[in-house]
Design a protein around this motif. Structure first.
Motif, PDB file in Angstrom:
ATOM      1  N   LYS A 213       0.865  -1.155  -0.064  1.00  0.00           N
ATOM      2  CA  LYS A 213      -0.008   0.033  -0.079  1.00  0.00           C
ATOM      3  C   LYS A 213       0.861   1.303  -0.038  1.00  0.00           C
ATOM      4  N   VAL A 214       0.168   2.548   0.071  1.00  0.00           N
ATOM      5  CA  VAL A 214       0.916   3.690  -0.247  1.00  0.00           C
ATOM      6  C   VAL A 214       1.702   3.787   1.136  1.00  0.00           C
ATOM      7  N   ASP A 215       1.055   3.533   2.248  1.00  0.00           N
ATOM      8  CA  ASP A 215       1.571   3.650   3.637  1.00  0.00           C
ATOM      9  C   ASP A 215       2.030   2.554   4.136  1.00  0.00           C
ATOM     10  N   GLY A 216       2.267   1.433   3.300  1.00  0.00           N
ATOM     11  CA  GLY A 216       2.800   0.384   4.184  1.00  0.00           C
ATOM     12  C   GLY A 216       2.481  -1.101   3.407  1.00  0.00           C
ATOM     13  N   PHE A 217       2.228  -2.060   3.999  1.00  0.00           N
ATOM     14  CA  PHE A 217       2.211  -3.487   3.383  1.00  0.00           C
ATOM     15  C   PHE A 217       1.160  -4.413   4.524  1.00  0.00           C
ATOM     16  N   ASN A 218       0.643  -5.416   3.894  1.00  0.00           N
ATOM     17  CA  ASN A 218      -0.055  -6.218   4.640  1.00  0.00           C
ATOM     18  C   ASN A 218       0.346  -7.751   4.484  1.00  0.00           C
ATOM     19  N   VAL A 219       0.609  -8.597   5.226  1.00  0.00           N
ATOM     20  CA  VAL A 219       1.107 -10.135   4.828  1.00  0.00           C
ATOM     21  C   VAL A 219      -0.099 -11.169   5.356  1.00  0.00           C
ATOM     22  N   SER A 220      -0.272 -12.050   4.343  1.00  0.00           N
ATOM     23  CA  SER A 220      -1.376 -13.043   4.502  1.00  0.00           C
ATOM     24  C   SER A 220      -0.877 -14.112   5.502  1.00  0.00           C
ATOM     25  N   ALA A 221      -1.753 -14.772   5.663  1.00  0.00           N
ATOM     26  CA  ALA A 221      -1.466 -15.965   6.674  1.00  0.00           C
ATOM     27  C   ALA A 221      -0.693 -17.041   6.005  1.00  0.00           C
TER      28      ALA A 221
END
Length: 211
Positions: free
Chosen positions: A44-52
């Protein structure tokens, strides 16, 4: 000592490489190293997400004998390839390729999540290597040079059809995926110092407090 969760540790690693050391490149290597396993990273513009994590013992046991790293003769001693890739992105070149690759990645991830067998996940991963390399290999001679092309032709002659140069390109290692019999044939045709048989792990890097 300082104890960080995975997200915080990833952010620190990215900050050190990108902001303090001013090294070009992406974020995925730092995140993958910290989290480990088989995951989808959403930026994302402001960071990231990580899945299971999808990687379990059964899948690891199935994938490990079907994956191998092949050393290229070219060692990446500088950041030229990464700088060239970053320059292409900044200029907006290959934007459509990147968008298509993101779309394909999501499709493959959903296939793996809904798969009922380790073989189906292997096939999806193998397809992802082919798709990714088809895009990446077009980025220029800093990614795909004559020495790497000769290595790929040698592997294709041995029956390997799923491969990708990892990292920024221009050298390093080639990741291949194939049936165990083909992997065994590759090992017979390469010197021990030219190959790396690695182990897949579900856990990545962690921090420990000093006692």
């Amino acid at each position: 000592g300082l104890k960080l969760n995975r997200h915080e540790l990833s952010e620190h690693a990215i900050n050190i490489e990108r902001k303090r050391l001013k090294e070009p490149g992406g974020w995925q290597d730092q995140i993958a190293t910290v989290y480990g396993g088989l995951r989808l990273i959403k930026f994302k513009v402001d960071g990231f997400n990580v899945s299971a994590n999808l990687l379990n013992q059964e899948l690891s046991a199935y994938l490990s004998p079907r994956m191998l790293l092949i050393r290229t003769k070219t060692l990446r001693k500088n950041m030229i390839s990464a700088q060239a890739n970053e320059s292409l992105v900044v200029k907006g070149e290959f934007v459509n390729d990147i968008k298509h690759l993101v779309k394909e990645s999501k499709i493959i991830w959903n296939k793996m999540k809904s798969s009922s067998s380790t073989k189906e996940i292997y096939n999806a991963l193998s397809d992802s290597l082919v798709i990714s390399w088809n895009y990446k290999s077009k980025w220029g001679s800093h990614v795909l040079n004559s020495e790497i092309l000769m290595l790929i032709e040698r592997l294709k002659d041995l029956g390997v059809h799923s491969y990708k140069l990892i990292g920024a390109g221009g050298g390093g290692c080639l990741l291949i995926m194939a049936n165990p019999s083909i992997i065994a044939n590759v090992k017979r045709n390469f010197r021990p110092d030219e190959i790396i048989q690695f182990k897949l792990v579900s856990e990545g890097t962690s921090t420990k407090s000093n006692l």
